[in-house]
Design a protein around this motif. Sequence first.
Motif, mmCIF file in Angstrom:
data_model
loop_
_atom_site.group_PDB
_atom_site.id
_atom_site.type_symbol
_atom_site.label_atom_id
_atom_site.label_comp_id
_atom_site.label_asym_id
_atom_site.label_seq_id
_atom_site.Cartn_x
_atom_site.Cartn_y
_atom_site.Cartn_z
ATOM 1 N N LEU A 173 26.120 0.827 3.772
ATOM 2 C CA LEU A 173 25.148 0.943 5.083
ATOM 3 C C LEU A 173 24.958 -0.381 5.387
ATOM 4 O O LEU A 173 24.729 -0.406 6.792
ATOM 5 C CB LEU A 173 23.759 1.359 4.125
ATOM 6 N N PHE A 174 25.203 -1.671 4.928
ATOM 7 C CA PHE A 174 25.075 -2.906 5.389
ATOM 8 C C PHE A 174 26.098 -2.923 6.583
ATOM 9 O O PHE A 174 25.776 -3.615 7.441
ATOM 10 C CB PHE A 174 24.801 -3.907 4.443
ATOM 11 N N GLN A 175 27.215 -2.455 6.088
ATOM 12 C CA GLN A 175 28.500 -2.684 6.889
ATOM 13 C C GLN A 175 27.994 -1.839 8.110
ATOM 14 O O GLN A 175 28.459 -2.045 9.443
ATOM 15 C CB GLN A 175 29.765 -2.021 6.082
ATOM 16 N N ILE A 176 27.452 -0.612 7.905
ATOM 17 C CA ILE A 176 27.344 0.274 9.357
ATOM 18 C C ILE A 176 26.390 -0.591 10.322
ATOM 19 O O ILE A 176 26.586 -0.599 11.623
ATOM 20 C CB ILE A 176 26.491 1.732 8.926
ATOM 21 N N LEU A 177 25.351 -1.209 9.492
ATOM 22 C CA LEU A 177 24.415 -2.065 10.511
ATOM 23 C C LEU A 177 25.121 -3.175 11.319
ATOM 24 O O LEU A 177 24.972 -3.264 12.340
ATOM 25 C CB LEU A 177 23.299 -2.485 9.604
ATOM 26 N N LEU A 213 29.748 -10.924 -0.123
ATOM 27 C CA LEU A 213 28.700 -10.294 -0.838
ATOM 28 C C LEU A 213 27.462 -11.023 -0.898
ATOM 29 O O LEU A 213 26.408 -10.594 -0.553
ATOM 30 C CB LEU A 213 28.994 -9.811 -2.051
ATOM 31 N N VAL A 214 27.463 -12.215 -1.069
ATOM 32 C CA VAL A 214 26.375 -13.244 -1.282
ATOM 33 C C VAL A 214 25.871 -13.563 0.087
ATOM 34 O O VAL A 214 24.746 -13.681 0.172
ATOM 35 C CB VAL A 214 26.568 -14.620 -2.009
ATOM 36 N N ALA A 262 18.472 -3.270 1.050
ATOM 37 C CA ALA A 262 19.923 -3.146 0.880
ATOM 38 C C ALA A 262 20.383 -4.321 0.140
ATOM 39 O O ALA A 262 21.322 -4.628 -0.385
ATOM 40 C CB ALA A 262 20.285 -3.298 2.534
ATOM 41 N N ALA A 263 19.439 -5.440 0.217
ATOM 42 C CA ALA A 263 19.836 -6.566 -0.337
ATOM 43 C C ALA A 263 19.848 -6.632 -2.013
ATOM 44 O O ALA A 263 20.723 -6.877 -2.531
ATOM 45 C CB ALA A 263 18.550 -7.726 0.001
ATOM 46 N N TYR A 264 18.904 -5.915 -2.358
ATOM 47 C CA TYR A 264 18.819 -5.497 -3.802
ATOM 48 C C TYR A 264 19.891 -4.533 -4.137
ATOM 49 O O TYR A 264 20.727 -5.071 -5.098
ATOM 50 C CB TYR A 264 17.691 -4.860 -4.331
ATOM 51 N N GLY A 265 20.265 -3.648 -3.485
ATOM 52 C CA GLY A 265 21.284 -2.813 -3.683
ATOM 53 C C GLY A 265 22.684 -3.639 -3.685
ATOM 54 O O GLY A 265 23.576 -3.303 -4.675
ATOM 55 N N MET A 266 23.011 -4.401 -2.795
ATOM 56 C CA MET A 266 24.077 -5.276 -2.643
ATOM 57 C C MET A 266 24.162 -6.420 -3.719
ATOM 58 O O MET A 266 25.277 -6.530 -4.411
ATOM 59 C CB MET A 266 24.367 -5.958 -1.310
ATOM 60 N N ALA A 285 21.716 -12.413 4.345
ATOM 61 C CA ALA A 285 21.369 -11.942 5.773
ATOM 62 C C ALA A 285 20.598 -10.845 5.683
ATOM 63 O O ALA A 285 19.711 -10.804 6.455
ATOM 64 C CB ALA A 285 22.889 -11.584 6.298
ATOM 65 N N ALA A 286 20.727 -10.044 4.660
ATOM 66 C CA ALA A 286 19.708 -8.770 4.806
ATOM 67 C C ALA A 286 18.184 -9.351 4.118
ATOM 68 O O ALA A 286 17.303 -9.055 4.873
ATOM 69 C CB ALA A 286 20.097 -7.911 3.619
ATOM 70 N N VAL A 287 17.931 -10.209 3.419
ATOM 71 C CA VAL A 287 16.922 -10.918 3.012
ATOM 72 C C VAL A 287 16.271 -11.796 3.989
ATOM 73 O O VAL A 287 15.211 -11.494 4.672
ATOM 74 C CB VAL A 287 16.957 -11.732 1.764
ATOM 75 N N ALA A 288 17.188 -12.380 5.015
ATOM 76 C CA ALA A 288 16.698 -13.115 5.864
ATOM 77 C C ALA A 288 16.125 -12.233 7.155
ATOM 78 O O ALA A 288 15.092 -12.488 7.823
ATOM 79 C CB ALA A 288 17.839 -13.948 6.546
#
Length: 359
Positions: free
Chosen positions: A302-306, A247-248, A288-292, A253-256
């Motif tokens: 949703l991030f998994q779908i991406l 998760l971290v 997404a980063a905030y939600g995760m 990755a989303a932030v980057a």
Amino acid sequence: MSLLERRRARLAAARLYLVCDATPGGRPLEEVLAPALRGGVDVFQLRCKDATDAEILAAATVAREWCEVAEALFIINDRPDLVAATGADGVHVGQDDTPVAQARRIAGPDALVGLSTHSPDQVDGGAVADYIGVGPVHVTPTKPGRPAVGTDLITYAARNAKVPWFAIGGVDEDTIDPVMAAGANRVAVVRAIAEAQDPEAVTRRLAHALEIGPPGVRRPRKSAEERTAEIQATLEPLAPGERPPALVVAVAAAVALGIVNLGLAVTGHSGKGGAGTLIVYCALMFAAAYGMWTKRYLAVLLFQILLAILVVFFFLFLLRASSVGDVALSLAVIVPAGWLFWKLVRVLARLQVPAPTAV
């Protein structure tokens, strides 16, 4: 998930059930129960027909402690009024004992209730219980005067039982294969373990037989509910403040990705989509980063779908790769993205397991 639901999940995953009294084979309970639990017993029932309440409570203290260590279910026989006092996970009743509904009221809303059945009608009626025992398959001295039902009732239960069920009655190392061939994938055992010189070794052999099934016979397929329950039984909810490494990594990755796309938009490297598209994508990644980070199920999904889209895109790119650089780039994306996708599957599963309720 309530305490009862967690107990039912453990029950659905159980295969080997031991039944004995406070002095199995004339020995202290601990000398049989401890090695049997090490050998693979999933459920233990304390059956003390002629014992006083004080004797039952004393034996239950030993049984509960060993079952807790082994993470096995502990069931008390015929005494729903002693479930709370003994700390048992549930109670087992017979056809002539306390009715299931009444036993459930007495034992409490979180207690499992098991029921003995000896005929097709009783198997059908067993749906009111959390599990049923089906038998006795063979004549057994533990049930004097009770005629054997044979394997026909086992086959009937395999086809019609609506709750987890255990074949019982004279089941041992010599008889377990025909019982499984008739359709059983759970058994309850009494004398085969209780009177064994080496309870752990016998238990291991019985557990192994249940695992591999009878020679030359296809194992009965587990239902979707059983498979789901088995998986749920292995999961623990995320503790407050706990964030698994996957998760971290996903948050990072989303932030980057958000920062990279924001940089491209600001520097004018927006490509055909324009700066607006990059800004939207950037906002999506930060959201997404905030939600995760706050452990929102939908954000992880949703991030998994991406990630899945990313893996598919670069796999197709790999198929058309015309240089070593293209191959290296594709693998550099596919491998970590695929790994992260797989690890997030378990995170999603744990997010669906609610924190235990106070008891």
